[in-house]
Design a protein around this motif. Structure first.
Motif, PDB file in Angstrom:
ATOM      1  N   ASN A 124      66.987  77.399 155.864  1.00 21.34           N
ATOM      2  CA  ASN A 124      67.091  78.148 155.764  1.00 21.34           C
ATOM      3  C   ASN A 124      68.068  79.442 155.353  1.00 21.34           C
ATOM      4  O   ASN A 124      69.088  78.398 154.837  1.00 21.34           O
ATOM      5  N   GLU A 125      68.340  80.761 156.318  1.00 18.61           N
ATOM      6  CA  GLU A 125      69.380  81.318 155.124  1.00 18.61           C
ATOM      7  C   GLU A 125      70.705  81.303 155.261  1.00 18.61           C
ATOM      8  O   GLU A 125      72.328  80.936 154.805  1.00 18.61           O
ATOM      9  N   SER A 126      70.536  80.582 156.821  1.00 14.02           N
ATOM     10  CA  SER A 126      71.642  79.992 157.461  1.00 14.02           C
ATOM     11  C   SER A 126      72.293  78.471 156.796  1.00 14.02           C
ATOM     12  O   SER A 126      74.023  78.846 156.397  1.00 14.02           O
ATOM     13  N   TYR A 127      71.600  77.723 156.043  1.00 12.37           N
ATOM     14  CA  TYR A 127      72.153  76.606 155.435  1.00 12.37           C
ATOM     15  C   TYR A 127      72.829  76.523 153.753  1.00 12.37           C
ATOM     16  O   TYR A 127      73.460  76.902 153.679  1.00 12.37           O
ATOM     17  N   LEU A 128      71.913  78.209 153.149  1.00 11.28           N
ATOM     18  CA  LEU A 128      72.488  78.469 152.212  1.00 11.28           C
ATOM     19  C   LEU A 128      74.314  79.518 152.281  1.00 11.28           C
ATOM     20  O   LEU A 128      74.750  79.268 151.817  1.00 11.28           O
ATOM     21  N   LEU A 129      74.085  79.947 153.371  1.00 12.83           N
ATOM     22  CA  LEU A 129      75.140  80.532 153.815  1.00 12.83           C
ATOM     23  C   LEU A 129      76.561  79.859 154.122  1.00 12.83           C
ATOM     24  O   LEU A 129      77.376  79.657 152.668  1.00 12.83           O
ATOM     25  N   LYS A 130      76.147  78.985 154.389  1.00  9.66           N
ATOM     26  CA  LYS A 130      77.099  77.876 154.022  1.00  9.66           C
ATOM     27  C   LYS A 130      77.334  76.989 153.090  1.00  9.66           C
ATOM     28  O   LYS A 130      78.391  77.442 152.614  1.00  9.66           O
ATOM     29  N   LEU A 187      79.669  90.069 145.938  1.00  9.87           N
ATOM     30  CA  LEU A 187      79.729  90.372 144.664  1.00  9.87           C
ATOM     31  C   LEU A 187      78.477  88.989 143.912  1.00  9.87           C
ATOM     32  O   LEU A 187      77.479  89.316 143.300  1.00  9.87           O
ATOM     33  N   ASP A 188      79.150  88.244 143.680  1.00 13.95           N
ATOM     34  CA  ASP A 188      78.748  87.625 142.490  1.00 13.95           C
ATOM     35  C   ASP A 188      77.671  86.237 143.580  1.00 13.95           C
ATOM     36  O   ASP A 188      76.585  86.600 142.623  1.00 13.95           O
ATOM     37  N   SER A 189      77.947  85.815 144.420  1.00 14.63           N
ATOM     38  CA  SER A 189      76.407  85.103 145.008  1.00 14.63           C
ATOM     39  C   SER A 189      75.537  86.507 145.274  1.00 14.63           C
ATOM     40  O   SER A 189      74.480  86.070 145.266  1.00 14.63           O
ATOM     41  N   LEU A 190      75.931  88.038 146.049  1.00 15.25           N
ATOM     42  CA  LEU A 190      75.193  89.013 146.281  1.00 15.25           C
ATOM     43  C   LEU A 190      73.929  89.116 144.353  1.00 15.25           C
ATOM     44  O   LEU A 190      72.692  88.986 144.778  1.00 15.25           O
ATOM     45  N   GLN A 191      74.464  88.969 143.788  1.00 10.36           N
ATOM     46  CA  GLN A 191      74.061  89.404 142.043  1.00 10.36           C
ATOM     47  C   GLN A 191      73.222  87.779 142.329  1.00 10.36           C
ATOM     48  O   GLN A 191      71.936  88.140 140.996  1.00 10.36           O
ATOM     49  N   PHE A 192      73.646  86.289 142.306  1.00  7.19           N
ATOM     50  CA  PHE A 192      72.738  85.252 142.105  1.00  7.19           C
ATOM     51  C   PHE A 192      71.565  85.855 143.078  1.00  7.19           C
ATOM     52  O   PHE A 192      70.716  85.199 141.651  1.00  7.19           O
ATOM     53  N   VAL A 193      71.278  86.368 143.885  1.00  7.91           N
ATOM     54  CA  VAL A 193      70.303  86.353 145.211  1.00  7.91           C
ATOM     55  C   VAL A 193      69.380  86.819 144.278  1.00  7.91           C
ATOM     56  O   VAL A 193      67.969  87.273 144.020  1.00  7.91           O
ATOM     57  N   VAL A 194      69.457  88.543 143.523  1.00  7.85           N
ATOM     58  CA  VAL A 194      68.553  89.623 142.903  1.00  7.85           C
ATOM     59  C   VAL A 194      69.274  89.041 141.965  1.00  7.85           C
ATOM     60  O   VAL A 194      67.690  89.411 141.827  1.00  7.85           O
ATOM     61  N   ASP A 195      69.640  88.397 141.402  1.00  6.63           N
ATOM     62  CA  ASP A 195      68.558  87.841 139.522  1.00  6.63           C
ATOM     63  C   ASP A 195      67.914  86.796 140.001  1.00  6.63           C
ATOM     64  O   ASP A 195      66.826  87.175 139.511  1.00  6.63           O
ATOM     65  N   TYR A 196      67.678  85.925 141.011  1.00  9.17           N
ATOM     66  CA  TYR A 196      66.406  85.337 141.275  1.00  9.17           C
ATOM     67  C   TYR A 196      65.664  86.114 141.810  1.00  9.17           C
ATOM     68  O   TYR A 196      64.222  85.386 141.320  1.00  9.17           O
ATOM     69  N   LEU A 197      65.634  86.977 142.764  1.00  9.49           N
ATOM     70  CA  LEU A 197      64.687  87.843 143.054  1.00  9.49           C
ATOM     71  C   LEU A 197      63.883  88.215 141.886  1.00  9.49           C
ATOM     72  O   LEU A 197      62.690  88.636 141.784  1.00  9.49           O
ATOM     73  N   LEU A 198      64.291  89.525 140.532  1.00  5.56           N
ATOM     74  CA  LEU A 198      63.840  90.047 139.919  1.00  5.56           C
ATOM     75  C   LEU A 198      63.255  88.963 139.164  1.00  5.56           C
ATOM     76  O   LEU A 198      61.823  89.317 138.265  1.00  5.56           O
ATOM     77  N   ILE A 222      61.682  83.448 148.549  1.00  4.88           N
ATOM     78  CA  ILE A 222      61.823  84.508 148.467  1.00  4.88           C
ATOM     79  C   ILE A 222      62.186  85.400 149.992  1.00  4.88           C
ATOM     80  O   ILE A 222      62.687  86.460 149.844  1.00  4.88           O
ATOM     81  N   ASN A 223      62.073  85.216 150.800  1.00  3.30           N
ATOM     82  CA  ASN A 223      62.393  85.499 152.082  1.00  3.30           C
ATOM     83  C   ASN A 223      63.821  85.367 152.530  1.00  3.30           C
ATOM     84  O   ASN A 223      64.862  85.913 153.224  1.00  3.30           O
ATOM     85  N   ILE A 224      63.800  84.504 151.901  1.00  2.00           N
ATOM     86  CA  ILE A 224      65.761  83.143 152.424  1.00  2.00           C
ATOM     87  C   ILE A 224      66.349  84.501 151.760  1.00  2.00           C
ATOM     88  O   ILE A 224      67.177  85.298 152.059  1.00  2.00           O
ATOM     89  N   CYS A 225      66.180  84.680 150.438  1.00  5.32           N
ATOM     90  CA  CYS A 225      66.851  85.911 149.206  1.00  5.32           C
ATOM     91  C   CYS A 225      67.117  86.782 150.427  1.00  5.32           C
ATOM     92  O   CYS A 225      67.760  87.572 149.746  1.00  5.32           O
ATOM     93  N   TYR A 226      65.996  87.496 150.734  1.00  9.90           N
ATOM     94  CA  TYR A 226      66.189  89.193 151.195  1.00  9.90           C
ATOM     95  C   TYR A 226      66.371  89.314 152.441  1.00  9.90           C
ATOM     96  O   TYR A 226      67.251  89.979 152.348  1.00  9.90           O
ATOM     97  N   ASN A 227      66.657  88.297 153.100  1.00  8.80           N
ATOM     98  CA  ASN A 227      67.523  87.699 154.199  1.00  8.80           C
ATOM     99  C   ASN A 227      69.192  87.958 154.480  1.00  8.80           C
ATOM    100  O   ASN A 227      69.920  88.377 154.213  1.00  8.80           O
ATOM    101  N   LEU A 228      69.630  86.989 152.404  1.00  8.75           N
ATOM    102  CA  LEU A 228      70.774  86.605 152.228  1.00  8.75           C
ATOM    103  C   LEU A 228      71.273  87.729 151.409  1.00  8.75           C
ATOM    104  O   LEU A 228      72.532  88.164 151.571  1.00  8.75           O
ATOM    105  N   LEU A 229      70.420  89.009 150.635  1.00  3.50           N
ATOM    106  CA  LEU A 229      70.620  90.132 151.138  1.00  3.50           C
ATOM    107  C   LEU A 229      71.430  91.055 151.635  1.00  3.50           C
ATOM    108  O   LEU A 229      72.585  92.116 151.389  1.00  3.50           O
ATOM    109  N   LYS A 230      71.115  90.416 152.992  1.00  5.61           N
ATOM    110  CA  LYS A 230      71.981  91.544 154.178  1.00  5.61           C
ATOM    111  C   LYS A 230      72.797  89.869 154.788  1.00  5.61           C
ATOM    112  O   LYS A 230      73.647  91.264 155.370  1.00  5.61           O
TER     113      LYS A 230
END
Length: 202
Positions: free
Chosen positions: A25-31, A68-79, A55-63
């Motif tokens: 889940n997103e908790s694991y990805l955060l670590k 910024l680099d990690s957020l950009q990676f997540v956005v690129d993956y979603l796009l 996809i749900n994990i990525c949307y949760n990670l945006l919150k």
């Protein structure tokens, strides 16, 4: 890094069922993001998970993410995997936030889905030098963007700037009436507007 390598190896060798994969889940990805793990490995992991779950994990990670680099990676993956105009706004916001200090970024991350609110915050707080920097970043990003409800565009930015220019006019008329300007309110609106945007030209 070792943990994600072991997990990827386990998934590849044992082909676990969906129930087990959903435990990632997103908790694991955060670590994982808090370590120096390569983003390509994170992408591999997301690709091994059930599509909707990743996809749900990525949307949760945006919150949850602050980097910024990690957020950009997540956005690129979603796009690359979904169609959502709001993600374009997040992408633009992240580029805007690159002009801010880390503490400023953390205060503004809650606005990443609405970059126009970041601009409005700068105007409200008269951060005009920062506003000029942000507008320069936006110039190449939205110069050809068609305006609609979900997308940031030049027209929306101009509307915000004009609204605050008019509010500035109202305040000045009350506190510092100038007979010459009062005879020609439009002149004062234009003067305040030019002040707010430093004569910025799209």
């Amino acid at each position: 890094m070792v943990l994600i390598n072991l997990l990827l190896e386990f998934i590849t060798l044992h082909k676990p069922n969906e129930e087990l994969l959903l435990r990632v889940n997103e908790s694991y990805l955060l670590k994982i993001f808090s370590t120096s793990v390569a983003q390509e490995q994170v992408k591999m992991l997301l690709n091994t998970l059930p599509y909707k779950h990743s996809i749900n994990i990525c949307y949760n990670l945006l919150k949850l993410l602050k980097n910024l680099d990690s957020l950009q990676f997540v956005v690129d993956y979603l796009l690359n995997n979904v169609t959502n105009d709001l993600l374009k706004n997040v992408q633009i916001s992240l580029k805007m936030l690159s002009a801010f200090t880390q503490s400023e970024q953390e205060q503004l991350l809650c606005l990443i889905y609405k970059p126009i609110n970041i601009i409005e915050t700068l105007v409200m707080n008269t951060k005009l030098e920062k506003l000029s920097t942000v507008l320069n970043i936006l110039k190449s990003e939205i110069s050809h963007t068609e305006c609609n409800e979900n997308k940031l565009c030049i027209e929306k930015i101009d509307e915000v700037l004009r609204n605050y220019a008019e509010k500035s006019l109202d305040f000045r008329v009350i506190t510092q009436p100038n007979p010459r300007l009062l005879k020609n309110p439009r002149m004062q609106i234009n003067a305040v507007y030019r002040f707010i945007i430093f004569g910025y030209k799209w």
